[in-house]
Motif scaffolding. Structure first.
Motif, short mmCIF file in Angstrom:
data_model
loop_
_atom_site.label_atom_id
_atom_site.label_comp_id
_atom_site.label_asym_id
_atom_site.label_seq_id
_atom_site.Cartn_x
_atom_site.Cartn_y
_atom_site.Cartn_z
N SER A 222 2.28 11.16 7.64
CA SER A 222 2.99 9.98 7.16
C SER A 222 2.75 8.77 8.06
O SER A 222 2.91 7.63 7.62
CB SER A 222 4.49 10.28 7.09
OG SER A 222 4.99 10.68 8.35
N TRP A 224 -0.06 7.00 9.88
CA TRP A 224 -1.50 6.92 10.06
C TRP A 224 -1.87 6.22 11.36
O TRP A 224 -3.01 6.22 11.79
CB TRP A 224 -2.13 6.19 8.87
CG TRP A 224 -3.61 6.39 8.76
CD1 TRP A 224 -4.58 5.51 9.11
CD2 TRP A 224 -4.29 7.55 8.28
NE1 TRP A 224 -5.83 6.04 8.86
CE2 TRP A 224 -5.67 7.29 8.35
CE3 TRP A 224 -3.87 8.78 7.77
CZ2 TRP A 224 -6.64 8.21 7.95
CZ3 TRP A 224 -4.83 9.69 7.37
CH2 TRP A 224 -6.19 9.40 7.46
N THR A 315 -1.50 13.76 0.65
CA THR A 315 -1.10 12.44 0.17
C THR A 315 -2.33 11.56 0.24
O THR A 315 -3.39 11.98 0.69
CB THR A 315 0.01 11.82 1.04
OG1 THR A 315 -0.52 11.54 2.34
CG2 THR A 315 1.20 12.77 1.18
N GLN A 317 -2.84 8.98 2.11
CA GLN A 317 -2.78 8.16 3.30
C GLN A 317 -4.15 7.64 3.72
O GLN A 317 -4.29 6.50 4.14
CB GLN A 317 -2.15 8.96 4.45
CG GLN A 317 -0.66 9.21 4.32
CD GLN A 317 0.15 7.97 4.63
OE1 GLN A 317 -0.32 7.10 5.35
NE2 GLN A 317 1.34 7.89 4.09
N TRP A 320 -5.16 4.64 1.85
CA TRP A 320 -4.36 3.47 2.20
C TRP A 320 -4.91 2.78 3.44
O TRP A 320 -4.62 1.61 3.68
CB TRP A 320 -2.90 3.87 2.46
CG TRP A 320 -2.19 4.42 1.27
CD1 TRP A 320 -2.60 4.40 -0.02
CD2 TRP A 320 -0.92 5.09 1.26
NE1 TRP A 320 -1.70 5.02 -0.85
CE2 TRP A 320 -0.65 5.45 -0.08
CE3 TRP A 320 0.00 5.43 2.24
CZ2 TRP A 320 0.51 6.11 -0.46
CZ3 TRP A 320 1.15 6.09 1.86
CH2 TRP A 320 1.41 6.43 0.54
#
Length: 460
Positions: A222, A224, A315, A317, A320
């Protein structure tokens, strides 16, 4: 055809079995039921394990009625059907039949009725059919990978924008016009995939951990902003997750560049490759399956094995925090140059939140709306995301530049020389060098020492 345990189409077949033509005009000899009987969408749980129905069978054999129970899979029907046993209703557009309707799909010997086979959702393996080349070809491809990493031109190994292993060249190699590059050959990626699932970084690919000190962030974290962690300092659980992240990238690079990767494709890929085998880097789930012996019509049992990815989470991540710069041609200059339009995350583009780029790039989107995040479903989600990122960048490679992290190009920490094979008095053109022809024509094309040559492979 839907018995719980089917034979891999890579198994040796009898001479009487049919010769089928696969993609690219290649021919192999197989039993059609073994090859295509399994290549239908079937009901699975989140771990990728088929949901089995206990089906009673009754068949006459040598004037004796043989009865028993076999475990059969549940196919996805594209439409409601009527079999000799009754009506099977599914929602408009297709779906899995109700539990009580499953027996209506099979005859007394446990074979699906013809009308069922005409109304199932088939799986197109596409380029993943390369695994039909056999284990000996994958073994040679894996050695090509090791040779390319160990030719003295690679200073670091990182992951690229779609998770693939990426070779960072030394300054000396750049002066020789060699380029940074990922492992992009489909067969080489599948060879790496098989090795990682079997041994992680503790087998043939141990040099990545021991010499290159490969490191990375786990794709489900969660925060990064945390520093990348070298694999050698990861816990077993962290290393297993990191290896799975790499394996998802290998599957994406080995598959077709368009379309959607599905859990069925990946599960069949594992089965055809014999994964899990005698050795596995992950826990293994064993499932006892009842089958019908086709020779004596007796009920028997076999043990099916599946990789246990229960701890896997995913996820987006990475996307992102993965940036690309969009550029276009500035023809107001003479000679013309490129001008930057801005820097965007891959996530923003694939989420469809960069509408101003649609005219330039075309429409690129995730094909799965949201990550499933867990187990084999999550692994499939990640592999499919990587396919979309690969298509995005390669489809616009002239106008899209991946923002690489800072790297050290000073020297290469790994050298590898393959043992010279001896073929005795083997005639020219015969033996191991004569591989099964595939559409993986450019594998090993690095331009570096130890490469088998070939041009650059695009994914357009």
């Amino acid at each position: 055809m839907f018995a719980g345990c089917q034979q891999s189409f890579l198994d040796e077949q009898d001479e009487a079995e049919a010769e089928l033509v696969l993609k690219k005009g290649k021919k192999i000899t197989v039993d059609p039921s073994d090859l295509y009987g399994d290549l239908w969408v079937i009901q699975r749980n989140l771990k990728g394990i088929p949901k089995l129905y206990p089906l009673e069978y009754s068949v006459e054999f040598q004037d004796v009625v043989k009865e028993g129970i076999i475990d059969v899979t549940i196919p996805y029907l594209t439409a409601s059907i009527t079999t000799p046993e009754g009506d099977v209703i599914v929602p408009e557009g297709g779906g899995f039949p109700e539990w009580d309707d499953v027996p209506l799909l099979y005859d007394s010997e446990g074979e699906v009725y013809e009308v069922v086979g005409e109304n199932v959702q088939e799986i197109e393996m596409g380029r993943l059919n390369l695994i039909r080349s056999g284990p000996e070809v994958l073994a040679r491809r894996l050695e090509e990978v090791i040779k390319n990493f160990g030719d003295g031109t690679v200073s670091e190994v990182i992951r690229d924008y779609c998770g693939r292993l990426f070779m960072v060249r030394t300054d000396a190699a750049l002066e020789q016009d060699m380029e940074d590059k990922p492992i992009d050959s489909p067969l080489e990626n599948l060879a790496v995939y098989k090795e990682l699932l079997a041994h992680g970084f503790h087998g043939e690919l141990s040099f990545l951990k021991d010499n290159f000190k490969i490191k990375g962030r786990l794709d489900n974290i969660s925060d990064w902003s945390q520093s990348e962690k070298p694999v050698e300092f990861m816990s077993l659980e962290e290393e297993q997750l990191f290896v799975a992240n790499l394996c998802a990238a290998c599957v994406s690079a080995g598959s077709d560049k368009t379309g959607t990767l599905t859990i069925d494709e990946i599960c069949y890929l594992n089965e055809f490759m014999g994964i899990p085998g005698d050795e596995c880097f992950y826990p293994v789930i064993e499932k006892t399956v009842r089958i019908l012996n086709k020779t004596n019509k007796e009920q028997e049992t076999v043990v099916k094995k599946y990789i246990d990815l229960s701890a896997f989470m995913y996820t987006r991540q990475k996307f992102w925090k993965t940036f690309v710069t969009i550029r276009t041609i500035d023809d107001s200059t003479d000679p013309w140059t490129y001008k930057d339009l801005g820097t965007y995350t891959i996530h923003k583009i694939l989420k469809g939140n960069a509408a101003e780029l649609d005219i330039l790039l075309g429409t690129y989107r995730y094909t799965i709306d949201a990550p499933y995040k867990k187990k084999m479903d999550g692994f499939t989600n990640q592999a499919d995301d990587y396919v979309q990122a690969l298509e995005l960048i390669h489809g616009n490679e002239e106008f899209m530049v991946w923002q690489m992290p800072n790297v050290d190009r000073s020297s290469s920490p790994f050298s590898y020389t393959a043992e010279e094979e001896s073929h005795g008095n083997r005639p020219d053109g015969k033996g191991d060098d004569e591989e099964v022809a595939t559409d993986d024509s450019s594998s090993g094309a690095t331009g570096s020492k130890g490469s088998r040559g070939g041009g650059r492979r695009g994914r357009r």
